[in-house]
Design an enzyme around this catalytic site. Structure first.
Site, short mmCIF file in Angstrom:
data_model
loop_
_atom_site.label_atom_id
_atom_site.label_comp_id
_atom_site.label_asym_id
_atom_site.label_seq_id
_atom_site.Cartn_x
_atom_site.Cartn_y
_atom_site.Cartn_z
N ASP A 105 6.46 12.08 57.12
CA ASP A 105 7.42 13.06 57.70
C ASP A 105 7.45 12.88 59.34
O ASP A 105 6.43 12.77 60.24
CB ASP A 105 7.29 14.04 57.70
CG ASP A 105 7.21 15.22 56.17
OD1 ASP A 105 7.60 15.04 55.52
OD2 ASP A 105 6.10 15.82 56.07
N ASP A 119 13.46 15.33 52.46
CA ASP A 119 13.48 17.04 53.01
C ASP A 119 15.08 17.88 53.28
O ASP A 119 15.42 18.88 52.40
CB ASP A 119 12.63 17.29 53.52
CG ASP A 119 10.99 16.50 53.36
OD1 ASP A 119 11.15 16.22 52.53
OD2 ASP A 119 10.43 16.44 53.57
#
Length: 195
Positions: free
Chosen positions: A146, A168
């Site tokens: 991330d 995402d």
């Protein structure tokens, strides 16, 4: 006999051509490529953040303090839910269960003839995002990469939205589009019944 012929002709007209089901798969490929390329660039160019890291080395401002890149790993799901589970449980819940779900989605996707073009593209975006994160779960020992960090002064104590990635982002945007398209389709269907 004519009635059977008419029914088979109607069924053929309602069946979505295979090409209309295959073209949106471009979205799956593009999402995976964008996700994996950005993650590879982050891993190679930004040191992984930890409590002992120098923040100046690990944080890359993109739009001042509003949007920045920071290399973190997530071995759970959104908002780090499940991070306290054992590795074996995380593997089952966050790798194999989503893999099975993606297979089911593909089966439904190809068998269903009722999805609109927009819904097919949205489903493929969600699937591509899911596969992008699954690649990390299976091939990156430390978990999903991330890196997008956004200032969000509401709700979170840190005033930052939990760090996320391209996969995402695509999943969220496509899920919103898919839900809205189902709602709009349902509203139109109800209006047509009342007319």
């Amino acid at each position: 006999m004519n009635m059977n012929k008419d029914n088979s002709t109607l069924a053929e007209k309602q069946k979505t051509p295979l090409i209309q089901k295959l073209i949106p798969l471009i979205m799956v490929v593009l999402t995976i490529l964008a996700d994996q390329i950005t993650k590879t660039l982050v891993v190679k160019n930004i040191p992984q953040f930890s409590l002992f890291s120098d923040a100046d080395e690990c944080v890359v401002p993109v739009i001042g303090n509003l949007v920045q890149f920071i290399h973190v790993r997530n071995n759970a799901v959104a908002f780090s839910i499940g991070s306290t589970l054992s590795q074996s449980w995380r593997t089952v819940l966050f790798a194999f269960a989503p893999l099975i779900l993606i297979i089911v989605v593909f089966v439904v996707y190809f068998r269903n003839n009722d999805f609109t073009k927009l819904q097919r593209w949205a489903i493929c975006g969600i699937t591509g995002g899911g596969i992008g994160n699954l690649i990390d779960r299976f091939f990156r020992d430390q978990g999903v990469v991330d890196f997008i960090d956004v200032y969000f002064p509401i709700y979170f104590e840190s005033k930052r939205w939990p760090t996320f990635n391209v996969a995402d982002s695509v999943i969220v945007v496509c899920a919103i589009i898919l839900i809205l398209s189902f709602i709009i389709h349902e509203v139109k269907a109800r209006r047509n019944k009342n007319v």
